[in-house]
Design a protein around this motif. Sequence first.
Motif, PDB file in Angstrom:
ATOM      1  N   ALA A   1       0.834  -1.205   0.000  1.00 36.20           N
ATOM      2  CA  ALA A   1       0.000   0.000   0.000  1.00 36.20           C
ATOM      3  C   ALA A   1       0.870   1.257   0.000  1.00 36.20           C
ATOM      4  CB  ALA A   1      -0.939   0.000   1.202  1.00 36.20           C
ATOM      5  N   LEU A   2       1.978   1.229   0.753  1.00 35.82           N
ATOM      6  CA  LEU A   2       2.901   2.373   0.752  1.00 35.82           C
ATOM      7  C   LEU A   2       3.346   2.683  -0.673  1.00 35.82           C
ATOM      8  CD1 LEU A   2       5.511   1.922   3.622  1.00 35.82           C
ATOM      9  CD2 LEU A   2       3.910   3.790   3.320  1.00 35.82           C
ATOM     10  N   THR A   3       3.738   1.625  -1.392  1.00 36.56           N
ATOM     11  CA  THR A   3       4.209   1.816  -2.759  1.00 36.56           C
ATOM     12  C   THR A   3       3.140   2.462  -3.623  1.00 36.56           C
ATOM     13  OG1 THR A   3       5.449  -0.211  -2.445  1.00 36.56           O
ATOM     14  CG2 THR A   3       5.312   0.628  -4.684  1.00 36.56           C
ATOM     15  N   THR A   4       1.881   2.001  -3.482  1.00 37.32           N
ATOM     16  CA  THR A   4       0.829   2.581  -4.332  1.00 37.32           C
ATOM     17  C   THR A   4       0.521   4.015  -3.935  1.00 37.32           C
ATOM     18  OG1 THR A   4      -1.005   1.873  -2.933  1.00 37.32           O
ATOM     19  CG2 THR A   4      -0.277   0.335  -4.614  1.00 37.32           C
ATOM     20  N   LEU A   5       0.952   4.437  -2.740  1.00 36.33           N
ATOM     21  CA  LEU A   5       0.733   5.828  -2.331  1.00 36.33           C
ATOM     22  C   LEU A   5       1.998   6.655  -2.580  1.00 36.33           C
ATOM     23  CD1 LEU A   5      -1.302   5.062   0.879  1.00 36.33           C
ATOM     24  CD2 LEU A   5      -2.173   6.084  -1.205  1.00 36.33           C
ATOM     25  N   SER A   6       2.785   6.226  -3.562  1.00 40.65           N
ATOM     26  CA  SER A   6       3.992   6.967  -3.991  1.00 40.65           C
ATOM     27  C   SER A   6       4.992   7.177  -2.857  1.00 40.65           C
ATOM     28  CB  SER A   6       3.637   8.335  -4.588  1.00 40.65           C
ATOM     29  OG  SER A   6       2.638   8.207  -5.534  1.00 40.65           O
ATOM     30  N   THR A   7       5.094   6.233  -1.958  1.00 37.95           N
ATOM     31  CA  THR A   7       6.046   6.365  -0.863  1.00 37.95           C
ATOM     32  C   THR A   7       6.962   5.148  -0.878  1.00 37.95           C
ATOM     33  OG1 THR A   7       4.381   7.517   0.420  1.00 37.95           O
ATOM     34  CG2 THR A   7       6.276   6.700   1.615  1.00 37.95           C
TER      35      THR A   7
ATOM     36  N   TYR B   1      10.622   5.400   3.938  1.00 38.76           N
ATOM     37  CA  TYR B   1       9.648   5.703   4.981  1.00 38.76           C
ATOM     38  C   TYR B   1       9.763   4.767   6.180  1.00 38.76           C
ATOM     39  CZ  TYR B   1       5.131   6.770   7.104  1.00 38.76           C
ATOM     40  OH  TYR B   1       4.150   7.138   7.983  1.00 38.76           O
TER      41      TYR B   1
END
Lengths: 258, 261
Positions: free
Chosen positions: A130-136, A141
């Motif tokens: 999910a982090l990856t899909t939120l450009s993070t 992070y």
Amino acid sequence: MTNPVAAVGRVTLAFMATTGRLAVFTGQTLRHCLQPPFYGRLILRQMVTIGYFSLPVVGLTALFTGMVLALQIYVGSSRFNAASAVATIVVIGITRELGPVLGGLMVAGRVSAAMAAELGTMRVTEQIDALTTLSTNPFKYLIAPRVIAATLTMPCLVLVADIIGVMGGYVIGTQKLGFNYGSYLKNTFDYLEIIDVVSGLVKAAAFGFILSLMGCYHGYHSRGGAQGVGQATTNAVVSASILILVANYLITELFFAR
Amino acid sequence: MTDPAPVPKLAFRGVKKHFGRKVVLDGIDLSVDPGQSLVVIGGSGTGKSVMLKCVLGILRPDAGAICVDGQNVVGLRGRARDEMLGKFGMLFQGSALFDSLSVWQNVAFGLIQGRKMPRSEAQDIAMENLGRVGLGPDVGNLYPAELSGGMQKRVALARAIAAKPEIIFFDEPTTGLDPIMADVINELIVECVKDLGATALSITHDMASARKIADRIAMIYKGRIIWSGSRAEIDDSGNPYVDQFIHGRAEGPIKMDVLKP
């Protein structure tokens, strides 16, 4: 499947694969630790979790280690009339070896395990995806703040452990073994060199890096639900502890071998 | 491209992926036009989730190309990848909310971390999006663990749409919800996708959900797309695999790996 040569080959390949993966992981972690942007707020929060909340554990470890060291060295050194060396040996033993190593092992048990469990749970519940899909970037992070915080905090923790450990030795030396207050302190500081403390703090920083890296690595690569996370936690603590002991030897060799 | 038809928003061309000896995707060819909602149906373990993860670069396909707006995104790195990911929103099967952050921080996460928006502004947008999925502002300060499964799904939906993505993925959006809550989520999905004018790619094995949110439906079986057509065509597809699946029959061409005594 029972061919022993095949088994050797399988183990070798698995070992090589793990080494390679760990090397890539370490490289990526270092890159994200050194390249801005940095998440100051997250680093600070990790420093509190790793440093401040480890103080009781590390402090107690150091206190009892200092106390037992004074007792044992007194028994040993009085066999050849060298009992006055207790203070010197305690302070050198604590600052060079026991402070960083025991502190590192205690923090590895506490912090590597927690990191592996947290990141492992995030992995199996898809929070890392999910982090990856939120450009993070998860390295930026999740991993970099932990590694930076542990590397910076461990020397501070060990410095406190050094002081508490020496104090433990002082209490036993003066209260139980009958040393004079002043001469015990004088013996403590007269023969202490800066390199003793500095080498211990360098070790502490290295151990902080190792234990956080192991916690993050095993957590990040965990899979297979609750059992996988449990396995990751165990692996993190075991590998961090062993690597700390190996690194301890190597750094000691670097500093003091002639 | 010399084709006069519009460039598909998202296209798979011969995408293959295997794990060890297990072939999961065996040459997927599929495209989604801008503004369209495509639902991929298929049994468990047929590679539906892997397909989505290949687009996002979480997994790397062994062969083939995946094009977003006509540009191949396989193997993108660094800034180009960040830019590509900025077009996507995703609703995860288990919601995948960050349990260390409050609900509004979850919704605002992509805005604060990904787009570097000031926190107060992001909080307003988060609250607005929570309202869109029918959650009041008081929910914003709770933590995900304090919410029911249906509420978590709605928060996850709010998070997926908060950054106004051009393409949204829905990974089994109704799994684990009761039929009524599942319908609520389906309606929210249709509404949000329409409002944003986004392109949607969903994967599910819930036919009620598929019929509700799809413009087009495609069926995946053994790593290949074996049928695709509009929502209306699904009931007379003439494809025995599709028929077996939509009617949920144990007998038919699709054999489950169940050992019979």
